[in-house]
Design a protein around this motif. Structure first.
Motif, PDB file in Angstrom:
ATOM      1  N   MET A   1       0.852  -1.190   0.000  1.00 21.62           N
ATOM      2  CA  MET A   1       0.000   0.000   0.000  1.00 21.62           C
ATOM      3  C   MET A   1       0.889   1.242   0.000  1.00 21.62           C
ATOM      4  N   SER A   2       0.600   2.195  -0.877  1.00 21.83           N
ATOM      5  CA  SER A   2       1.387   3.417  -0.935  1.00 21.83           C
ATOM      6  C   SER A   2       1.041   4.334   0.216  1.00 21.83           C
ATOM      7  N   ALA A   3       2.021   5.138   0.632  1.00 17.39           N
ATOM      8  CA  ALA A   3       1.808   6.060   1.738  1.00 17.39           C
ATOM      9  C   ALA A   3       0.860   7.170   1.307  1.00 17.39           C
ATOM     10  N   MET A   4       0.106   7.680   2.272  1.00 10.82           N
ATOM     11  CA  MET A   4      -0.790   8.795   1.993  1.00 10.82           C
ATOM     12  C   MET A   4       0.041  10.053   1.754  1.00 10.82           C
ATOM     13  N   PRO A   5      -0.404  10.932   0.869  1.00 10.40           N
ATOM     14  CA  PRO A   5       0.377  12.140   0.572  1.00 10.40           C
ATOM     15  C   PRO A   5       0.329  13.130   1.726  1.00 10.40           C
ATOM     16  N   PRO A   6       1.303  14.036   1.789  1.00 12.83           N
ATOM     17  CA  PRO A   6       1.276  15.079   2.825  1.00 12.83           C
ATOM     18  C   PRO A   6       0.016  15.924   2.698  1.00 12.83           C
ATOM     19  N   ILE A   7      -0.437  16.417   3.829  1.00 17.22           N
ATOM     20  CA  ILE A   7      -1.599  17.309   3.844  1.00 17.22           C
ATOM     21  C   ILE A   7      -1.126  18.710   3.470  1.00 17.22           C
ATOM     22  N   GLU A   8      -1.758  19.308   2.502  1.00 16.64           N
ATOM     23  CA  GLU A   8      -1.404  20.649   2.059  1.00 16.64           C
ATOM     24  C   GLU A   8      -2.143  21.686   2.896  1.00 16.64           C
ATOM     25  N   ALA A   9      -1.543  22.879   3.002  1.00 13.76           N
ATOM     26  CA  ALA A   9      -2.124  23.932   3.835  1.00 13.76           C
ATOM     27  C   ALA A   9      -3.548  24.267   3.422  1.00 13.76           C
ATOM     28  N   GLU A  10      -3.808  24.244   2.104  1.00  8.76           N
ATOM     29  CA  GLU A  10      -5.146  24.619   1.636  1.00  8.76           C
ATOM     30  C   GLU A  10      -6.204  23.567   1.957  1.00  8.76           C
ATOM     31  N   GLN A  11      -5.773  22.378   2.354  1.00  9.62           N
ATOM     32  CA  GLN A  11      -6.721  21.337   2.746  1.00  9.62           C
ATOM     33  C   GLN A  11      -7.194  21.506   4.192  1.00  9.62           C
ATOM     34  N   LEU A  12      -6.447  22.275   4.983  1.00  5.87           N
ATOM     35  CA  LEU A  12      -6.715  22.388   6.419  1.00  5.87           C
ATOM     36  C   LEU A  12      -7.484  23.656   6.757  1.00  5.87           C
ATOM     37  N   THR A  13      -8.508  23.476   7.552  1.00  8.21           N
ATOM     38  CA  THR A  13      -9.237  24.587   8.158  1.00  8.21           C
ATOM     39  C   THR A  13      -9.186  24.408   9.662  1.00  8.21           C
ATOM     40  N   THR A  14      -8.791  25.447  10.390  1.00  7.21           N
ATOM     41  CA  THR A  14      -8.798  25.363  11.848  1.00  7.21           C
ATOM     42  C   THR A  14      -9.815  26.347  12.403  1.00  7.21           C
ATOM     43  N   VAL A  15     -10.508  25.923  13.439  1.00  8.78           N
ATOM     44  CA  VAL A  15     -11.491  26.785  14.099  1.00  8.78           C
ATOM     45  C   VAL A  15     -11.288  26.693  15.604  1.00  8.78           C
ATOM     46  N   PRO A  16     -11.569  27.772  16.334  1.00  6.20           N
ATOM     47  CA  PRO A  16     -11.569  27.658  17.794  1.00  6.20           C
ATOM     48  C   PRO A  16     -12.515  26.542  18.211  1.00  6.20           C
ATOM     49  N   ALA A  17     -12.150  25.804  19.236  1.00  5.74           N
ATOM     50  CA  ALA A  17     -12.910  24.609  19.607  1.00  5.74           C
ATOM     51  C   ALA A  17     -14.372  24.910  19.917  1.00  5.74           C
ATOM     52  N   ASN A  18     -14.658  26.110  20.409  1.00  6.44           N
ATOM     53  CA  ASN A  18     -16.055  26.423  20.714  1.00  6.44           C
ATOM     54  C   ASN A  18     -16.902  26.556  19.446  1.00  6.44           C
ATOM     55  N   GLU A  19     -16.249  26.658  18.288  1.00 10.22           N
ATOM     56  CA  GLU A  19     -16.973  26.718  17.023  1.00 10.22           C
ATOM     57  C   GLU A  19     -17.072  25.340  16.365  1.00 10.22           C
ATOM     58  N   ALA A  20     -16.487  24.339  16.998  1.00  9.76           N
ATOM     59  CA  ALA A  20     -16.573  22.959  16.514  1.00  9.76           C
ATOM     60  C   ALA A  20     -17.574  22.190  17.368  1.00  9.76           C
ATOM     61  N   SER A  21     -18.034  21.071  16.865  1.00  4.85           N
ATOM     62  CA  SER A  21     -18.952  20.248  17.657  1.00  4.85           C
ATOM     63  C   SER A  21     -18.160  19.349  18.601  1.00  4.85           C
ATOM     64  N   TRP A  22     -18.797  18.988  19.678  1.00  2.00           N
ATOM     65  CA  TRP A  22     -18.183  18.061  20.628  1.00  2.00           C
ATOM     66  C   TRP A  22     -17.930  16.703  19.971  1.00  2.00           C
ATOM     67  N   ALA A  23     -18.838  16.270  19.112  1.00  2.00           N
ATOM     68  CA  ALA A  23     -18.665  14.994  18.421  1.00  2.00           C
ATOM     69  C   ALA A  23     -17.418  15.019  17.543  1.00  2.00           C
ATOM     70  N   ASP A  24     -17.156  16.148  16.890  1.00  3.49           N
ATOM     71  CA  ASP A  24     -15.965  16.250  16.043  1.00  3.49           C
ATOM     72  C   ASP A  24     -14.693  16.164  16.880  1.00  3.49           C
ATOM     73  N   LEU A  25     -14.671  16.837  18.006  1.00  7.08           N
ATOM     74  CA  LEU A  25     -13.474  16.807  18.850  1.00  7.08           C
ATOM     75  C   LEU A  25     -13.233  15.411  19.395  1.00  7.08           C
ATOM     76  N   GLN A  26     -14.279  14.743  19.820  1.00  8.48           N
ATOM     77  CA  GLN A  26     -14.112  13.395  20.342  1.00  8.48           C
ATOM     78  C   GLN A  26     -13.709  12.400  19.251  1.00  8.48           C
ATOM     79  N   ALA A  27     -14.091  12.674  18.019  1.00 12.49           N
ATOM     80  CA  ALA A  27     -13.635  11.839  16.909  1.00 12.49           C
ATOM     81  C   ALA A  27     -12.125  11.960  16.742  1.00 12.49           C
ATOM     82  N   VAL A  28     -11.583  13.149  16.944  1.00 15.34           N
ATOM     83  CA  VAL A  28     -10.139  13.360  16.866  1.00 15.34           C
ATOM     84  C   VAL A  28      -9.430  12.616  17.990  1.00 15.34           C
ATOM     85  N   PHE A  29      -9.962  12.732  19.194  1.00 16.77           N
ATOM     86  CA  PHE A  29      -9.311  12.125  20.358  1.00 16.77           C
ATOM     87  C   PHE A  29      -9.374  10.607  20.317  1.00 16.77           C
TER      88      PHE A  29
END
Length: 205
Positions: A1-29
């Motif tokens: 299996m080939s390695a996944m490519p690096p994540i590019e800056a334009e693929q990433l969006t960051t938001v303050p945690a209070n603007e994210a859902s709790w379900a999304d944060l727990q999915a990360v953890f």
């Protein structure tokens, strides 16, 4: 299996945690090391596993992040989305928000610093969701902390990352503070090296 490519800056969006859902944060953890700690290592005054339960730590994180409440006056970090999928977390707050950081020797070895200076912010934890690891996301998250802290009034931002050594394996549990290279590339400079494997890095605004 080939390695996944690096994540590019334009693929990433960051938001303050209070603007994210709790379900999304727990999915990360998930359920690995970060899932057990719930980013409370530097928040709990006593020994983390002895003096708190999993349920208490989870409730503390939910309260600290104020997930799902965009009007909250504060939050404790950023949630990163890669192509819309929750993928990363980075804890970034005023340094005074971390009681256990105050008593740790790492930030203070070799320098005299006002521990009560709320103008200095700190990055204390980085979590990358399984499936997104090894693709450079920590580097992008380190960069994201700079604008976030500066926009909220910080005059300086610190991190306490791990110094990775060639040929020496480091687990994700150890690397929760982030790798030195990620902060170096983001523009932080090393100000002390309290141990062989830990460094204090800082950027002044």
């Amino acid at each position: 299996m080939s390695a996944m490519p690096p994540i590019e800056a334009e693929q990433l969006t960051t938001v303050p945690a209070n603007e994210a859902s709790w379900a999304d944060l727990q999915a990360v953890f998930g359920t690995a090391d970060a899932g057990h700690c719930q980013c409370q290592r530097f928040k709990i005054r006593g020994w983390i596993w002895r003096d708190s339960t999993q349920e208490e730590r989870t409730a503390m994180l939910q309260d600290q992040t104020a997930c799902g409440d965009p009007t909250a006056p504060s939050t404790s970090g950023l949630v990163g989305y890669v192509d819309g999928e929750p993928a990363g977390w980075v804890a970034v707050e005023p340094r005074t928000a971390y009681p256990k950081l105050r008593t740790s020797r790492v930030p203070w070895t070799g320098r005299i610093e006002d521990k009560d200076d709320a103008g200095v912010w700190a990055v204390t934890c980085m979590v990358v969701r399984k499936g997104f690891r090894g693709r450079g996301l920590t580097y992008l998250l380190a960069r994201a902390t700079i604008d976030h802290a500066r926009s909220r009034g910080a005059r300086a931002l610190e991190a306490y990352p791990m110094v990775t050594q060639p040929g020496r394996q480091i687990t994700w549990g150890e690397l929760h503070v982030g790798p030195r290279q990620a902060f170096e590339e983001a523009g932080f400079r090393e100000i002390t090296r309290p141990t062989v494997r830990r460094t204090v890095m800082r950027i002044d605004f």
